[in-house]
Write an enzyme that holds these catalytic residues in place. Structure first.
Site, mmCIF file in Angstrom:
data_model
loop_
_atom_site.group_PDB
_atom_site.id
_atom_site.type_symbol
_atom_site.label_atom_id
_atom_site.label_comp_id
_atom_site.label_asym_id
_atom_site.label_seq_id
_atom_site.Cartn_x
_atom_site.Cartn_y
_atom_site.Cartn_z
ATOM 1 N N THR A 147 5.033 -1.175 -2.139
ATOM 2 C CA THR A 147 4.268 -2.337 -1.666
ATOM 3 C C THR A 147 3.948 -3.144 -3.252
ATOM 4 O O THR A 147 4.598 -3.813 -3.774
ATOM 5 C CB THR A 147 2.913 -2.292 -0.663
ATOM 6 O OG1 THR A 147 2.410 -1.344 -1.191
ATOM 7 C CG2 THR A 147 3.586 -1.833 0.602
ATOM 8 N N LYS A 173 4.715 6.399 -2.438
ATOM 9 C CA LYS A 173 4.147 5.020 -2.658
ATOM 10 C C LYS A 173 2.759 4.978 -2.680
ATOM 11 O O LYS A 173 2.100 5.475 -2.099
ATOM 12 C CB LYS A 173 4.921 4.127 -1.829
ATOM 13 C CG LYS A 173 4.346 4.005 -0.434
ATOM 14 C CD LYS A 173 3.271 3.240 -0.001
ATOM 15 C CE LYS A 173 3.020 1.854 -0.615
ATOM 16 N NZ LYS A 173 1.790 1.227 0.043
ATOM 17 N N THR A 184 -3.712 4.426 0.480
ATOM 18 C CA THR A 184 -2.581 3.640 1.002
ATOM 19 C C THR A 184 -1.412 4.411 0.314
ATOM 20 O O THR A 184 -0.984 3.816 -0.651
ATOM 21 C CB THR A 184 -2.489 2.114 0.489
ATOM 22 O OG1 THR A 184 -3.837 1.413 0.917
ATOM 23 C CG2 THR A 184 -1.178 1.507 1.006
ATOM 24 N N THR A 399 -1.389 -13.606 -0.569
ATOM 25 C CA THR A 399 -1.050 -15.186 -0.516
ATOM 26 C C THR A 399 0.335 -15.416 -0.847
ATOM 27 O O THR A 399 1.004 -14.552 -1.394
ATOM 28 C CB THR A 399 -2.197 -15.696 -1.253
ATOM 29 O OG1 THR A 399 -2.172 -15.174 -2.700
ATOM 30 C CG2 THR A 399 -3.680 -15.643 -0.811
#
Lengths: 399, 399
Positions: A147, A173, A184, A399
């Site tokens: 990510t 990851k 995460t 965003t």
């Protein structure tokens, strides 16, 4: 030329683009596991744990796991009942493509929280992933699950047991929301060794305690983390005796893969420019040592000083004092930056010079060690600095 | 014209330049307290607490406090035996200048940790401070104790008791290392009311619990914090009955001053661009509600989202899930940004639009509230965002 990355007999992979987000990249990873393999896992401690985590926890308890499905770009977290339905539909899609049951599939998701999974896109991509399964896909697999990572994370080792070469490979990851108890962070480690389920279950706990539970990027723990350890059993004799040399050798290699992946996550920490080991020695207990190491390694004031290459040892003693160690005798405390002593008997070491401290802090990697002189337990963690880039990445993500 | 800042009968102040650091500014504050006043204080919980904190704690236990001496620029922390000697020498200097005993003086220091106090500079400046003592020096006093603060922090209230006007004034400093249990924060609140020592002792605890223990800038707690409450007793009848209207009125005004100062610290948080109230409602206990509010208010990922004016509610649920609340039923949780509902039953509220959330997050001040629906306890804290400027300030401070 680099050695080709090993493959693991009994395990096949395929990474494909599934348009989980509006991007052009592989974002779906299918891992196919031969019948008879043992699979163990640890999951996030976050109470708001994601739908795929709930489903994976349930499925793994039944045993007989045959496939993993991992998507990047959407965490399927905080998605309520619909999220559970979506995770189950993905498992059913894999089950159909591979001819196994949905309960034999573990789902994983990572990415934005709170948006529904584009299940139809994933279901459409599964048959093509199933058709492309091959044993040597680990490197593209590591890329497909990224990510905010800036690079794929892989590690491998091999050991020889009873004359046969056993391989261990891993991918991971994670770059932010990294903290003990799974962040995460997704990690998949696989070996072709034959390890009984109960031995594998305790091995994954030990490996995670020695690796992913010792790292911190920002002190936040995500809703989706998991670390999965697969023993396909395709090669060699069963390694069941935890007192045997074979087990010791295998365990060291498996933990080595976990540590290499964990360190790679810290090194790729969002905006990180430094890789720092924080070591607390001669503590009264392991808990005390680890909580002090994390207090130091997670303090924003320490982390900004690391970024500035400023050996601001006042912030180190501040963090030591905040770690909650009871009846701490600060007059016994020493602190070292690599082998430069900075604090002696709770005050500035007389031998210390700003120049010597500065030199250590300017390195890309170094160790901060604290000696408490109140017990005989040593613990360490790995952390990174806190940079402008961290703020930029996290102010702009999504965003 | 603004009202002149009130003075407190029985208390005189003077701020002078003492060259604690190589700078041109007032950096030493002397507060003279009339005989018979009651003085209470709370101190940092940091185990590495500074020399002046150790000395002040000892002196305040004897009672009869007649003066406070506060220097900015050097924390006299992690300075070992020498630090204690230095703090005591400063007290002796004040004692000589004012004709009191050294035990009647409380010393305070704030600034860089780990460097010895320039005691000679301070001792040289004390006589001139003593000569300049006057009752109306609170505003320059607030400026003299600043470190990374961008503005002095003052607050005042008045109440009428038995026909007499009682004033309460306060000053504070602090912008970083701010966290519950006293941070790099010094606060001095004074009133001319007559309050018995035991009542004042519990009042300072209550006031700090309602104010300074509810704020966070970066989650770090300093070695030097203190909050001092002085009741000079110069005006009005004794307020001893904690069930009386007079006490209720006085207490509300005193707590009001504490809260205004605490909020001023957050608003002046290093690099802060937002002032955010985090409210946790219907929790099972006060501890649960506060620890969740702090988990949200201290998460770097939440704080960078605040900075970016990005209503990234995934990070909010991540933080809620990390707060350690046992058996949390996430399907009951609602989250609001001011009065915009963003999470309903643990998932995205159907009425929520990104636009509405964005509008709230763009404000300079707003409230994030979480409804847990598992009890009837409500708690709140105040926090700020995490900006590029925070990294800049903390990467550059000390150099």
């Amino acid at each position: 030329m680099a050695q080709p990355f090993p493959s693991i007999p009994g395990i096949r992979l395929a990474a494909v683009p599934a348009k989980v987000k509006d991007w052009q990249r592989d974002d779906l990873l299918l891992i196919d596991i031969a019948e008879g393999a043992a699979v163990s896992a640890t999951f996030t401690q976050n109470a708001f744990c994601a739908a795929p985590v709930l489903v994976a926890k349930e499925h793994i308890q039944q045993g007989g796991i045959r496939a993993l499905l991992i998507n990047a770009g959407n965490a399927n977290a905080a998605t309520g009942e619909q999220g559970l339905l979506d995770a189950n539909r993905c498992c059913a899609g894999v089950a159909e493509a591979l001819g196994v049951s949905a309960q034999q599939v573990l789902p994983f998701s990572t990415g934005v929280i709170g948006e529904h999974l584009p299940v139809q896109n994933i279901l459409s991509a599964i048959p093509s992933a199933a058709a492309q399964l091959r044993p040597d896909g680990w490197e593209s697999a590591a890329a497909a699950i990224m990510t905010t990572d800036t690079r794929p994370k892989t590690a491998s080792r091999s050991v020889t047991i009873a004359g046969e070469k056993i391989s261990i490979v891993g991918i991971a990851k994670g770059a932010g929301m990294i903290q003990p108890n799974m962040a995460t962070m997704l990690a998949y480690v696989a070996t072709d060794a034959r390890i009984p389920q109960d031995v594998l279950d305790s091995l994954v706990q030990e490996a995670v305690a020695a690796s992913f539970n010792r790292i911190s990027v920002d002190g936040d723990t995500s809703t989706n983390d998991a670390c999965v350890l697969i023993a396909s059993g395709a090669t060699g004799p069963e390694v069941a005796d935890t007192h045997s040399d074979a087990y010791a050798q295998l365990k060291a290699a498996i933990i080595g893969v976990h540590i290499e992946l964990a360190q790679a996550i810290v090194k790729d920490g969002e905006g990180a420019t430094k890789f720092v080991t924080v070591q607390v020695n001669n503590a009264a207990s392991s808990e005390e040592a680890l909580s002090m190491a994390f207090e130091i390694g997670e303090s924003p004031l320490v982390k900004t000083a690391l970024y500035a290459s400023d050996p601001n040892w006042g912030r180190l003693v501040m963090a030591i004092g905040n770690a909650g160690a009871t009846d701490l005798d600060t007059s016994k405390i020493s602190v070292y930056l690599d082998n430069v002593q900075i604090v002696d008997a709770g005050g500035r070491a007389s031998s210390y010079t700003e120049d010597a401290g500065q030199k250590v802090f300017e390195q890309a990697e170094f160790t901060i060690s604290v000696d408490l002189q109140r017990g005989n337990v040593n613990e360490h963690i790995w952390t990174c600095d806190f940079s402008h880039e961290y703020v930029t990445i996290n102010a702009e993500y999504r965003t």
